[in-house]
Design a protein around this motif. Structure first.
Motif, mmCIF file in Angstrom:
data_model
loop_
_atom_site.group_PDB
_atom_site.id
_atom_site.type_symbol
_atom_site.label_atom_id
_atom_site.label_comp_id
_atom_site.label_asym_id
_atom_site.label_seq_id
_atom_site.Cartn_x
_atom_site.Cartn_y
_atom_site.Cartn_z
ATOM 1 N N GLY A 1 96.820 -29.609 19.516
ATOM 2 C CA GLY A 1 97.592 -28.447 19.905
ATOM 3 C C GLY A 1 97.022 -27.733 21.118
ATOM 4 N N ASN A 2 97.708 -26.647 21.505
ATOM 5 C CA ASN A 2 97.355 -25.899 22.720
ATOM 6 C C ASN A 2 96.990 -24.452 22.420
ATOM 7 O OD1 ASN A 2 98.282 -28.184 24.280
ATOM 8 N ND2 ASN A 2 100.359 -27.488 23.855
ATOM 9 N N ASP A 3 96.561 -24.201 21.185
ATOM 10 C CA ASP A 3 96.383 -22.816 20.754
ATOM 11 C C ASP A 3 94.914 -22.479 20.535
ATOM 12 O OD1 ASP A 3 97.653 -20.446 20.357
ATOM 13 O OD2 ASP A 3 98.271 -20.839 18.304
ATOM 14 N N TRP A 4 94.040 -23.124 21.288
ATOM 15 C CA TRP A 4 92.600 -22.939 21.138
ATOM 16 C C TRP A 4 92.056 -21.995 22.200
ATOM 17 C CZ3 TRP A 4 89.373 -25.398 17.503
ATOM 18 C CH2 TRP A 4 89.993 -26.348 16.685
ATOM 19 N N THR A 5 90.836 -21.535 21.970
ATOM 20 C CA THR A 5 90.020 -20.908 22.999
ATOM 21 C C THR A 5 88.732 -21.714 23.116
ATOM 22 O OG1 THR A 5 88.871 -19.451 21.441
ATOM 23 C CG2 THR A 5 90.922 -18.621 22.422
ATOM 24 N N GLN A 6 88.031 -21.550 24.223
ATOM 25 C CA GLN A 6 86.766 -22.268 24.380
ATOM 26 C C GLN A 6 85.757 -21.803 23.349
ATOM 27 O OE1 GLN A 6 86.176 -24.901 26.508
ATOM 28 N NE2 GLN A 6 84.359 -25.067 25.211
ATOM 29 N N ALA A 7 85.779 -20.521 23.018
ATOM 30 C CA ALA A 7 84.847 -20.009 22.007
ATOM 31 C C ALA A 7 85.086 -20.675 20.660
ATOM 32 C CB ALA A 7 84.986 -18.494 21.889
ATOM 33 N N ALA A 8 86.351 -20.831 20.284
ATOM 34 C CA ALA A 8 86.666 -21.483 19.015
ATOM 35 C C ALA A 8 86.263 -22.953 19.046
ATOM 36 C CB ALA A 8 88.145 -21.345 18.700
ATOM 37 N N ALA A 9 86.499 -23.613 20.168
ATOM 38 C CA ALA A 9 86.114 -25.019 20.303
ATOM 39 C C ALA A 9 84.604 -25.182 20.170
ATOM 40 C CB ALA A 9 86.595 -25.563 21.647
ATOM 41 N N ASP A 10 83.859 -24.295 20.803
ATOM 42 C CA ASP A 10 82.396 -24.355 20.710
ATOM 43 C C ASP A 10 81.912 -24.096 19.286
ATOM 44 O OD1 ASP A 10 82.234 -24.864 23.432
ATOM 45 O OD2 ASP A 10 81.805 -22.779 23.969
ATOM 46 N N GLN A 11 82.540 -23.119 18.636
ATOM 47 C CA GLN A 11 82.113 -22.764 17.281
ATOM 48 C C GLN A 11 82.401 -23.906 16.302
ATOM 49 O OE1 GLN A 11 83.876 -19.135 15.750
ATOM 50 N NE2 GLN A 11 82.119 -18.733 14.422
ATOM 51 N N LEU A 12 83.569 -24.532 16.434
ATOM 52 C CA LEU A 12 83.879 -25.661 15.566
ATOM 53 C C LEU A 12 82.920 -26.819 15.813
ATOM 54 C CD1 LEU A 12 85.638 -27.123 13.486
ATOM 55 C CD2 LEU A 12 87.083 -27.881 15.384
ATOM 56 N N THR A 13 82.661 -27.107 17.090
ATOM 57 C CA THR A 13 81.752 -28.206 17.417
ATOM 58 C C THR A 13 80.382 -27.975 16.800
ATOM 59 O OG1 THR A 13 82.931 -28.631 19.488
ATOM 60 C CG2 THR A 13 80.697 -29.508 19.312
ATOM 61 N N GLY A 14 79.881 -26.752 16.905
ATOM 62 C CA GLY A 14 78.580 -26.442 16.320
ATOM 63 C C GLY A 14 78.573 -26.626 14.816
ATOM 64 N N TRP A 15 79.643 -26.187 14.138
ATOM 65 C CA TRP A 15 79.723 -26.323 12.681
ATOM 66 C C TRP A 15 79.758 -27.793 12.277
ATOM 67 C CZ3 TRP A 15 82.775 -28.384 8.901
ATOM 68 C CH2 TRP A 15 82.604 -27.891 7.598
ATOM 69 N N LEU A 16 80.556 -28.582 12.977
ATOM 70 C CA LEU A 16 80.647 -30.016 12.670
ATOM 71 C C LEU A 16 79.301 -30.709 12.871
ATOM 72 C CD1 LEU A 16 84.054 -30.769 14.424
ATOM 73 C CD2 LEU A 16 83.663 -30.833 11.956
ATOM 74 N N GLU A 17 78.635 -30.382 13.961
ATOM 75 C CA GLU A 17 77.350 -31.034 14.242
ATOM 76 C C GLU A 17 76.293 -30.651 13.203
ATOM 77 O OE1 GLU A 17 77.900 -31.438 19.115
ATOM 78 O OE2 GLU A 17 76.393 -30.077 18.284
ATOM 79 N N ARG A 18 76.292 -29.389 12.792
ATOM 80 C CA ARG A 18 75.312 -28.969 11.787
ATOM 81 C C ARG A 18 75.523 -29.699 10.461
ATOM 82 N NH1 ARG A 18 76.510 -23.975 13.903
ATOM 83 N NH2 ARG A 18 77.789 -23.386 12.080
#
Length: 580
Positions: free
Chosen positions: A244-261
């Protein structure tokens, strides 16, 4: 449940008392401001309202039907980008909507102009992109008399837009802009069409602006969070899919960090790569047409599938075939309560935009399972092998896209961006382009051709310092290649790579599958696209030999960085050579 705060209105000419900043809140205010006019035309108020909602540019093919809006743009801070075709203008607006937390805006005239813009509207509808299409209309008094270029705007657009609105009362001009922006952004984002009768927009009205309407962002309830946490705790092979197109960079970064942890993998919906970085140990590749087989198999193998910002639709499920067993566990995170386009099982829907969901997801912390580590590592290894660049050393003979990508990618900065339309040429970007930020891949997920050049222009204008690359097929390029004139006029500087295999390659592939050895209707004879680029005022080079590729890239980037012009590499390749 939460709501996003209303946007602060900063009209370029007027500000109603309801939203006026105090002297203390606005230090730049002074008592020498010019008095506000008692009235303004509805067309000018529309422009003021767009500026107040944060619109920075509009993509226009002018028409006599909306001259008063054009006149309002003359004195506005909104940049007016004059395009060469309504299809190009609509594509630029659609791409603008993909990159920003507000709708992209196009303006066209009635009848033929509206018809030409319909392709961009369909793209916005299927891609869930916030977009406003303003269409000039015949005078109100001439309606239903078969006036010049008359058409029924609601009949044309009602099935392909979230709303179709007509300004029949001039005093509602600012209100309709606010309603249109809200409709485009709320729920599942999409396009909104606004009709502007040419006599109505000339009428004088109160210039006060309607405030922005807050858009609900949703969020996880306590029961949602408990259900997701329990599902994750039970899962051995969880998989997130972003889209989708309803993201922000902050949300993308936060999700990436959670997944990696948590060492949990994430795949990307077709043509939306970059939400989870290409380099992330949790990123396991794209899912869509032409996907590598291991990624496709993930959908059946995973025991918990969490879609964020999108739903399992036609393309992801390979024509409503994959992941259809209702015993499978699917969590769908989307603020659209209708789940439009979904197929297969629904274990739970979480009504939230990505940013609200990820904010609440951060509160879920689980011990990392050994099964998660092994599952993620296996798929990540397959993705790294798939995305490993081919040899950069050119070979003797005809130019090859593999060689171009192997020499292009190392030259790209961290925030490089790619755009493309539709065709087999796009698979080189899917496979090799390093998408490291949200909205670093902009494309038409409805398979619309002609999108490459307009989207690259919109991206370059939105962020002039960013390296923007577009990969076009020879058939796709000529559908809107004339917009290179727009790039030259406004200083857009994308790198345009035209992969010329003298055919409509995707259709030829289907043809070979269903009608082998009977090639029909797919072959092309092309001009010299490098010469064409130079005629438009940019840098252009035609490459036929593989050994010419490194020097061509050096020259193209030098033209962009030193001369400030767009650059085009016309790469003539063999037929039937594919990225995978």
């Amino acid at each position: 449940m939460t709501t996003e705060p209303a946007a602060t209105l900063t009209a370029s000419h007027t500000r109603p008392a309801a939203v006026e900043l105090s002297q203390q809140d606005n230090p730049q205010a002074n008592h020498t401001q010019k008095p506000q006019p008692a009235t303004r035309s509805a067309g000018h108020v529309i422009v003021d309202s767009l500026a107040a909602h944060g619109v920075e540019r509009t993509y226009v093919v002018p028409g006599e039907s909306f001259l008063d809006v054009l006149d309002g743009l003359h004195a506005s801070d909104i940049e007016t980008i004059v395009c060469r075709h309504e299809g190009g203008a609509a594509y630029m607006a659609e791409a603008d909507g993909k990159m920003n937390q507000r709708p992209g805006v196009a303006m066209v005239t009635r009848g033929p102009g509206a018809a030409n813009a319909h392709v961009g509207l369909h793209t916005a509808w299927q891609d869930s992109t916030p977009m406003l299409l303003f269409v000039g209309l015949i005078p109100f008094a001439h309606r239903d008399r078969e006036a010049f270029q008359e058409f029924d705007i609601k009949a044309w657009f009602d099935t392909g837009a979230k709303r179709v609105m007509v300004l029949d009362h001039a005093e509602r001009a600012s209100e309709i802009v606010a309603e249109a922006v809200f409709a485009a952004m709320s729920g599942r984002p999409g396009p909104v069409v606004v009709g502007l009768p040419e006599d109505i927009i000339r009428q004088q009205i109160d210039p006060a602006l309607h405030p922005a309407i807050p858009v609900a962002a949703g969020g996880m309830s306590s029961t949602d969070a408990a259900a997701l946490q329990a599902a994750l705790a039970e899962s051995s092979k969880p998989l997130f899919v972003t889209g989708g197109n309803d993201w922000t960079q902050a949300a993308a970064d936060q999700l990436t960090g959670w997944l990696e942890r948590h060492q949990i993998p994430a795949a990307a919906e077709w043509r939306t790569q970059g939400t989870v970085s290409f380099d992330s140990p949790s990123y396991v590749g794209p899912i869509g047409y032409g996907r590598p087989r291991p990624t496709y198999d993930l959908l059946e193998e995973t025991d918990l599938l969490v879609f964020v910002g999108t739903v399992p639709g036609d393309v992801i499920t390979d024509g409503f075939v994959c992941r259809q067993d209702w015993n499978k566990k699917n969590f769908l995170v989307t603020v659209d309560p209708s789940l439009r386009g979904r197929s297969g099982p629904v274990s739970r829907q979480i009504l939230a935009k990505p940013e609200a969901f990820v904010r609440d997801l951060a509160g879920i912390d689980l011990p990392v399972k050994e099964e998660w580590k092994a599952w993620t590592a296996r798929m990540r290894g397959e993705q790294e092998e798939f995305a490993a660049l081919p040899p950069a050393a050119p070979a003797a003979g005809q130019a090859r896209m593999d060689t171009l990508m192997a020499n292009l990618v190392p030259r790209l900065p961290e925030d490089a961006m790619v755009t493309f339309g539709a065709g087999e040429h796009t698979n080189w970007a899917h496979r090799y382009f390093p998408t490291r930020r949200y909205a670093s891949m902009i494309s038409a997920r409805n398979g619309s051709m002609g999108y490459s050049v307009p989207s690259a222009i919109a991206a370059s204008l939105a962020d002039p310092a960013r390296r923007v690359v577009t990969i076009a097929g020879d058939g796709e390029f000529l559908m809107n290649g004339q917009e290179l004139a727009t790039a030259a006029q406004y200083g857009a500087t994308p790198l345009v790579v035209v992969m010329d295999n003298q055919e409509y390659g995707t259709i030829r592939t289907h043809q070979e599958r269903h009608y082998p050895s009977r090639v029909s209707g797919t072959q092309l004879k092309n001009p010299d696209f490098g010469l064409m680029a130079r005629a438009f005022g940019g840098f252009g080079i035609t490459v036929t030999e593989d050994t010419e590729i490194p020097a061509a890239l050096d020259a193209a980037f030098a033209a962009i960085d030193q001369d400030g012009v767009f650059a085009l590499i016309h790469l003539i390749v063999e037929q039937r050579v594919k990225a995978y």
